[in-house]
Enzyme design. Structure first.
Site, PDB file in Angstrom:
ATOM      1  N   LYS A  84      11.017   5.799  40.004  1.00 16.46           N
ATOM      2  CA  LYS A  84      11.554   4.466  39.755  1.00 16.46           C
ATOM      3  C   LYS A  84      11.121   3.492  40.855  1.00 16.46           C
ATOM      4  CE  LYS A  84      14.753   1.750  37.767  1.00 16.46           C
ATOM      5  NZ  LYS A  84      14.546   1.208  36.436  1.00 16.46           N
ATOM      6  N   LYS A 122       3.813  10.334  42.929  1.00  9.41           N
ATOM      7  CA  LYS A 122       4.747  10.963  42.019  1.00  9.41           C
ATOM      8  C   LYS A 122       5.456   9.895  41.182  1.00  9.41           C
ATOM      9  CE  LYS A 122       9.032  13.508  42.240  1.00  9.41           C
ATOM     10  NZ  LYS A 122      10.032  14.227  42.968  1.00  9.41           N
ATOM     11  N   LYS A 181      15.273   8.378  53.544  1.00 11.28           N
ATOM     12  CA  LYS A 181      16.188   7.362  53.025  1.00 11.28           C
ATOM     13  C   LYS A 181      16.760   6.512  54.146  1.00 11.28           C
ATOM     14  CE  LYS A 181      17.735   9.718  48.824  1.00 11.28           C
ATOM     15  NZ  LYS A 181      18.894  10.401  48.209  1.00 11.28           N
TER      16      LYS A 181
END
Ligand code: TRP
Length: 337
Positions: free
Chosen positions: A202, A199, A115
């Site tokens: 979103k 995977k 992230k």
């Protein structure tokens, strides 16, 4: 002190519409667990604000997620469902845990590294995300945490926080105050996106929303990637390498799954026919969830009541833990209101 039924805690971020990957990978499992464990499920909005977000959108996201959870079958009369920021003890305990957690351990978390890479400026909140997660779990002294593979490292950190706090503040002859929470890995194989490559998530734009209207579901399913070796309608396929086949396994009964496999291997069906059968299977599950969500949207007081009761129940446990924790650490008890 000893509980007769083990306690489960899990959290989910209100970071976007709930998709069938979240449903199959987490929520469906929670629905099953609620009858076997004392269950606490939390919409973790304090986690969601560790990355850039729009404060005008967050309330609707939080609410829509709560609606999705209830619509999917989490029963507020059986499980405790609430929004994290309604229970301030989460951040209070997180602060305390921050003081006993080495920065190096946080910097080593793979999710943080991922992230942080995608952000221009990285906040201390993003680094401390797993500390808040440890607080979520330990505040309720939960024994078991149903999560996916990707959370195993965070869970290991939660166990370390528990061990470290116990060693420092719950010295023998006390029993360890915080149990070491064990992950309960979701039985479902990880759900791939419609691209069949990564995977379902979103951020990859390869999802089907749990509450999407049937026309939209079909519009996404129709062009979804299948066995790449099956070029012509007459080419036999290999079900195991086809993402659509794995979705059949999640949504259709074994007899249908067997039929699908045979029809694929013998080129009896084309991929579109196969997707039709998948769509029907999905509708049998998703149709009622959608209907229930519409009911909940039409009656906001029902959702409010469930979340308010959930937060009150959570808070009763949370306050008790904070009383114990503060007393053992030499901190002042909360002032009476
Ligand atoms: N980090 C988890 C996720 O992204 C969400 C989460 C926050 C959580 N607190 C938790 C999961 C506590 C389990 C227990 O999926």
């Amino acid at each position: 002190m000893a509980r007769t039924t083990p306690r489960v805690f899990s959290g989910i971020q209100p970071s976007g519409e709930l998709h069938i990957g979240n449903y199959l990978g987490a929520v469906q499992n929670w629905v099953a667990l609620q009858h076997r464990y004392e269950s606490i499920f939390c919409v973790v909005d304090y986690h969601a604000i560790t990355v850039p977000y729009d404060p005008r959108e967050l309330p609707a996201r939080t609410r829509e997620l709560a609606i999705s959870l209830l619509a999917a079958g989490i029963d507020p009369d059986v499980a405790t469902v609430f929004v994290q920021s309604a229970v301030p003890e989460h951040t209070e305990l997180a602060w305390i845990f921050n003081t006993i957690t080495p920065i190096g351990e946080l910097e080593r978390q793979t999710q943080f590294k991922d992230k942080a890479q995608r952000q221009e400026s990285v906040s201390a909140g993003l680094l401390n995300y797993p500390v808040l997660q440890a607080a979520d779990i330990l505040l309720y002294r939960a024994d078991t945490v149903p999560v996916g593979e990707d959370q195993v490292q965070h869970l290991e950190l939660s166990r370390e926080v528990a061990r470290r706090w116990n060693a420092r503040f719950a010295a023998p002859p006390d029993e360890p105050y915080f149990p070491e929470p064990a992950p309960l890995l979701t039985p479902t194989r990880r759900v791939m996106g419609l691209d069949g490559q990564s995977k379902m998530s979103k951020s990859m734009g390869n999802t089907i929303g749990l509450l999407e209207p049937p026309e939209d579901v079909w519009a996404k399913l129709r062009p979804a990637v299948t066995d790449p070796a099956r070029v012509r309608r007459t080419d036999p396929g290999t079900p195991e390498v086809c993402n659509i086949y794995h979705l059949h396994r999640a949504f259709n009964p074994p007899e249908t799954v067997d039929l699908v496999a045979t029809q694929c291997r013998t080129a009896g069906w084309g991929c579109i026919e196969c997707k039709r059968v998948l769509f029907d299977g999905m509708e049998r599950t998703l149709g009622p969830v959608r209907a229930r969500a519409a009911e909940l949207r039409a009656d906001p007081s029902m959702v409010d009541a469930a979340l308010d009761a959930g937060a009150a129940a959570a808070r009763r446990i949370a306050q008790e833990t904070m009383r114990d924790v503060k007393a053992r650490m030499g901190l002042a008890p909360a002032a009476p209101l």
